[in-house]
Design a protein around this motif. Structure first.
Motif, PDB file in Angstrom:
ATOM      1  N   SER A  42       0.826  -1.212   0.000  1.00 55.13           N
ATOM      2  CA  SER A  42       0.000   0.000   0.000  1.00 55.13           C
ATOM      3  C   SER A  42       0.860   1.262   0.000  1.00 55.13           C
ATOM      4  N   ASP A  45       1.878   2.515  -3.288  1.00 55.70           N
ATOM      5  CA  ASP A  45       0.867   3.278  -4.010  1.00 55.70           C
ATOM      6  C   ASP A  45       1.077   4.771  -3.827  1.00 55.70           C
ATOM      7  N   ASP A  70      -3.760  -1.299  -7.888  1.00 59.49           N
ATOM      8  CA  ASP A  70      -4.662  -1.077  -6.752  1.00 59.49           C
ATOM      9  C   ASP A  70      -5.832  -2.060  -6.791  1.00 59.49           C
ATOM     10  N   LYS A  71      -6.431  -2.212  -7.964  1.00 55.95           N
ATOM     11  CA  LYS A  71      -7.582  -3.096  -8.113  1.00 55.95           C
ATOM     12  C   LYS A  71      -7.200  -4.553  -7.834  1.00 55.95           C
ATOM     13  N   GLU A  99     -15.321  -1.528  -9.419  1.00 59.41           N
ATOM     14  CA  GLU A  99     -14.028  -1.390 -10.090  1.00 59.41           C
ATOM     15  C   GLU A  99     -14.120  -1.803 -11.560  1.00 59.41           C
ATOM     16  N   LYS A 123      -9.755   8.467  -5.065  1.00 55.52           N
ATOM     17  CA  LYS A 123      -8.523   8.322  -4.285  1.00 55.52           C
ATOM     18  C   LYS A 123      -8.830   8.044  -2.819  1.00 55.52           C
ATOM     19  N   THR A 126      -9.957   4.431  -2.364  1.00 58.33           N
ATOM     20  CA  THR A 126      -8.845   3.483  -2.329  1.00 58.33           C
ATOM     21  C   THR A 126      -8.156   3.499  -0.969  1.00 58.33           C
ATOM     22  N   GLN A 129     -10.457   1.814   1.583  1.00 62.51           N
ATOM     23  CA  GLN A 129     -10.468   0.362   1.382  1.00 62.51           C
ATOM     24  C   GLN A 129      -9.203  -0.262   1.959  1.00 62.51           C
ATOM     25  N   THR A 162     -17.317   3.840  -2.019  1.00 60.03           N
ATOM     26  CA  THR A 162     -17.158   3.145  -3.298  1.00 60.03           C
ATOM     27  C   THR A 162     -18.351   3.424  -4.198  1.00 60.03           C
TER      28      THR A 162
END
Length: 185
Positions: A42, A45, A70-71, A99, A123, A126, A129, A162
């Motif tokens: 993470s 990212d 990321d997905k 997604e 953003k 993400t 999540q 989401t």
């Protein structure tokens, strides 16, 4: 193509099979190690974008690869946690379905010459999540703290964000492609 920023993104993708294997054999230690790998993935990212902008290494490949990484990371963990019975299937379906839908929407927008860039909701979605998945991956109580309730609360908030984020992308698509086309006729 294989600059530092893209290599960080590729490292995030490389973490996915390691995480899946660790969670395939759940236990206190494997979940702790999975959490550490997930946190490291993470962090890449955040780092890949900073490195790309700071060193002027922004590439088309990187723009494609970063959201894909990321997905893959989030989806694979959701699938494994659902398999373990630690996340409800409907939650995984909503997040993964969004997604896929937004990825398809972006492809359709490109056909119309429109780029739908990541917005602040996407953003934030993400980040939320990833924050939610940390205590859920850890799963087992540590030092008297049960991480699961916190993870579930964050995950339910992530589901709401989401859906809001996905709706925002579809609204943006309608505004830039569908309604703009109708107005020009």
């Amino acid at each position: 193509m294989f600059n530092l920023a893209n290599n960080l993104t590729l490292a995030r993708i490389a973490a996915v099979p390691i995480l899946v294997i660790l969670l395939y054999f759940p236990g206190r230690i494997t979940c702790l190690v999975a959490l550490l790998f997930f946190i490291a993935a993470s962090v890449t990212d955040i780092m890949d974008g900073m490195v790309a902008r700071h060193r002027n290494l922004v590439t088309t490949f990187g723009k494609f690869l970063d959201p894909l990484a990321d997905k893959l990371l989030v989806s694979s963990l959701l699938i494994m946690l659902t398999k373990l019975g630690w996340v409800e299937a409907w939650v995984a379906v909503i997040i993964i379905g969004r997604e896929i839908a937004v990825t398809g929407l972006r492809a359709m927008a490109i056909d119309h010459g429109v780029v739908i860039a990541a917005d602040r909701f996407g953003k934030l979605k993400t980040i939320l999540q990833m924050l939610a998945l940390c205590p859920l991956v850890l799963h087992y109580p540590w030092f008297g703290f049960d991480p699961v309730p916190l993870g579930n609360i964050l995950l339910y908030l992530a589901v709401v964000l989401t859906l809001v984020s996905g709706g925002n992308y579809f609204y943006g698509f309608g505004k830039k492609v569908i309604w703009a086309k109708d107005a020009s006729h």
